[in-house]
Every structure is written in structure tokens, then in C-alpha cells.
Design a protein around this motif. Structure first.
Motif, mmCIF file in Angstrom:
data_model
loop_
_atom_site.group_PDB
_atom_site.id
_atom_site.type_symbol
_atom_site.label_atom_id
_atom_site.label_comp_id
_atom_site.label_asym_id
_atom_site.label_seq_id
_atom_site.Cartn_x
_atom_site.Cartn_y
_atom_site.Cartn_z
ATOM 1 N N ALA A 71 0.836 -1.202 0.000
ATOM 2 C CA ALA A 71 0.000 0.000 0.000
ATOM 3 C C ALA A 71 0.874 1.258 0.000
ATOM 4 O O ALA A 71 0.606 2.217 -0.729
ATOM 5 C CB ALA A 71 -0.943 -0.005 1.195
ATOM 6 N N ALA A 72 1.930 1.254 0.803
ATOM 7 C CA ALA A 72 2.840 2.401 0.849
ATOM 8 C C ALA A 72 3.519 2.608 -0.496
ATOM 9 O O ALA A 72 3.633 3.743 -0.983
ATOM 10 C CB ALA A 72 3.890 2.201 1.943
ATOM 11 N N LEU A 73 3.944 1.525 -1.125
ATOM 12 C CA LEU A 73 4.577 1.620 -2.444
ATOM 13 C C LEU A 73 3.609 2.192 -3.468
ATOM 14 O O LEU A 73 3.970 3.065 -4.266
ATOM 15 C CB LEU A 73 5.082 0.241 -2.891
ATOM 16 N N GLU A 74 2.373 1.748 -3.443
ATOM 17 C CA GLU A 74 1.381 2.267 -4.383
ATOM 18 C C GLU A 74 1.119 3.758 -4.162
ATOM 19 O O GLU A 74 0.970 4.510 -5.126
ATOM 20 C CB GLU A 74 0.074 1.466 -4.271
ATOM 21 N N ILE A 75 1.085 4.181 -2.906
ATOM 22 C CA ILE A 75 0.891 5.600 -2.609
ATOM 23 C C ILE A 75 2.068 6.411 -3.153
ATOM 24 O O ILE A 75 1.879 7.443 -3.798
ATOM 25 C CB ILE A 75 0.720 5.827 -1.094
ATOM 26 N N VAL A 76 3.282 5.941 -2.918
ATOM 27 C CA VAL A 76 4.472 6.649 -3.413
ATOM 28 C C VAL A 76 4.449 6.705 -4.932
ATOM 29 O O VAL A 76 4.682 7.766 -5.526
ATOM 30 C CB VAL A 76 5.763 5.981 -2.898
ATOM 31 N N ARG A 77 4.164 5.587 -5.577
ATOM 32 C CA ARG A 77 4.111 5.576 -7.053
ATOM 33 C C ARG A 77 3.059 6.547 -7.572
ATOM 34 O O ARG A 77 3.289 7.259 -8.543
ATOM 35 C CB ARG A 77 3.810 4.171 -7.564
ATOM 36 N N GLU A 78 1.894 6.557 -6.937
ATOM 37 C CA GLU A 78 0.820 7.460 -7.365
ATOM 38 C C GLU A 78 1.245 8.916 -7.207
ATOM 39 O O GLU A 78 1.059 9.731 -8.105
ATOM 40 C CB GLU A 78 -0.441 7.187 -6.548
ATOM 41 N N LEU A 79 1.819 9.238 -6.073
ATOM 42 C CA LEU A 79 2.272 10.615 -5.844
ATOM 43 C C LEU A 79 3.326 11.026 -6.868
ATOM 44 O O LEU A 79 3.287 12.134 -7.395
ATOM 45 C CB LEU A 79 2.837 10.767 -4.434
ATOM 46 N N LEU A 80 4.254 10.129 -7.154
ATOM 47 C CA LEU A 80 5.326 10.473 -8.084
ATOM 48 C C LEU A 80 4.841 10.509 -9.530
ATOM 49 O O LEU A 80 5.334 11.309 -10.323
ATOM 50 C CB LEU A 80 6.493 9.499 -7.935
ATOM 51 N N SER A 81 3.873 9.685 -9.873
ATOM 52 C CA SER A 81 3.366 9.691 -11.249
ATOM 53 C C SER A 81 2.577 10.951 -11.543
ATOM 54 O O SER A 81 2.492 11.392 -12.684
ATOM 55 C CB SER A 81 2.510 8.453 -11.528
ATOM 56 N N GLU A 82 2.009 11.550 -10.500
ATOM 57 C CA GLU A 82 1.264 12.784 -10.680
ATOM 58 C C GLU A 82 2.193 13.985 -10.750
ATOM 59 O O GLU A 82 1.764 15.091 -11.029
ATOM 60 C CB GLU A 82 0.283 12.991 -9.511
ATOM 61 N N GLY A 83 3.490 13.743 -10.482
ATOM 62 C CA GLY A 83 4.438 14.822 -10.507
ATOM 63 C C GLY A 83 4.220 15.830 -9.391
ATOM 64 O O GLY A 83 4.619 16.971 -9.483
ATOM 65 N N THR A 84 3.571 15.366 -8.337
ATOM 66 C CA THR A 84 3.288 16.283 -7.229
ATOM 67 C C THR A 84 4.346 16.125 -6.154
ATOM 68 O O THR A 84 5.053 15.132 -6.105
ATOM 69 C CB THR A 84 1.930 15.967 -6.590
#
Length: 158
Positions: free
Chosen positions: A137-150
Motif C-alpha cells: 500500500a505504501a509503495l502504491e501511494i508513493v508511485r501514485e504521488l510520483l506519477s502525478e508529478g506532485t
């Protein structure tokens, strides 16, 4: 209004200092030390002439092909360094737990690990399945945050 790299870096480092101080210290040290560049890279980045002039002014020999120089990170490079470190940490966190869970499952071992001596202290336990799910879950959150460029929003690092 766009956020510049320096402000972005400062905000992220503030959160990391609060939640992951060891990682924040390592990243600050890396940014302070700068990045290593070869003669060829200096030429590609347009830094070679300035560096050669400074060396000549100090009566030092010019950089050779095998020599390296240290350049400061740009603000954007500092932010990217942090982003990469956080992603690598999350990936490693998940991979290590997944490997431990797989090994324990393959060998028919208990999936809950207990730490401590029950005769001397309260025992702590770690459920490998639950920890692996949390790491995923933590990895998915990090990936999502980074993919959004935020940047990492306040409270995202926990």
C-alpha cells in the motif's frame, strides 16, 4: 503560481525530517557533497570552460579525461534525488517483506515473527502478511504521488 525546486525541496525535507530523520540526514549530506562529473560530462553541461578557467587562475593543471569534478546539485536535481530515494525505499521495503513472506510460506514457517524473551519482557510480534500488505500500500501511494508529478502533501509520509 509554480513552485520552484528550492521551495519544493525544503517542504519535502521538512516532512522527511519529521517522519524519516535518518533518510533526511543522508539526503542532505548527498546534496551538500554534490554530484561527481567527468571531463566529458562537464563539457556536455557547459561547465567545462568555467571549471578550466578557475583551475588555470589557481595555477592548477587542467582536468584530464580520467579526472572528475564535483558539481552542486541544481534545485530540480535535489528534488529528483529525494523522489528517487523515497521510491527506492518504498520498493525495497515491499520487496524485503515479500521475500520474507515467500520464504516463510515455502518452508511452512510461522508467518508471525515474535521478538523478545517472554520470560524477561513483553514479546513484540510482526505479522508478515499484514506487513507485506502495508508495504505494498505504501509503495502504491508513493508511485501514485510520483506519477502525478506532485510533491508529497503534508502528512503523506507516515
Amino acid at each position: 503560481m509554480p513552485v520552484d525546486g528550492r521551495d519544493q525541496f525544503a517542504r519535502i525535507m521538512e516532512q522527511l525530517t519529521e517522519k524519516l530523520p535518518d533518510l533526511a540526514d543522508q539526503l542532505r549530506q548527498e546534496v551538500r557533497q554534490g554530484r561527481v562529473a567527468s571531463e566529458q560530462r562537464l563539457k556536455q553541461e557547459g561547465e567545462y570552460q568555467a571549471r578550466a578557467s578557475r583551475l588555470a587562475a589557481a595555477d592548477l593543471p587542467p582536468l584530464g579525461k580520467a579526472d572528475i569534478a564535483v558539481l552542486p546539485y541544481t534545485d530540480d536535481e535535489s528534488v529528483e534525488l529525494v523522489r528517487t530515494a523515497v521510491l527506492t525505499l518504498a520498493e525495497t521495503m515491499y520487496a524485503s517483506r515479500k521475500a520474507a513472506l515467500g520464504l516463510a510460506s515455502e518452508r511452512g514457517m510461522e508467518l508471525t515473527i515474535e521478538f523478545g524473551d517472554p520470560e524477561l519482557e513483553p514479546v513484540s510480534s510482526l505479522d508478515l502478511e499484514a506487513e507485506t500488505e502495508r508495504a505494498w500500500a505504501a509503495l502504491e501511494i508513493v508511485r501514485e504521488l510520483l506519477s502525478e508529478g506532485t510533491t508529497l502533501p503534508a502528512g503523506a509520509i507516515q
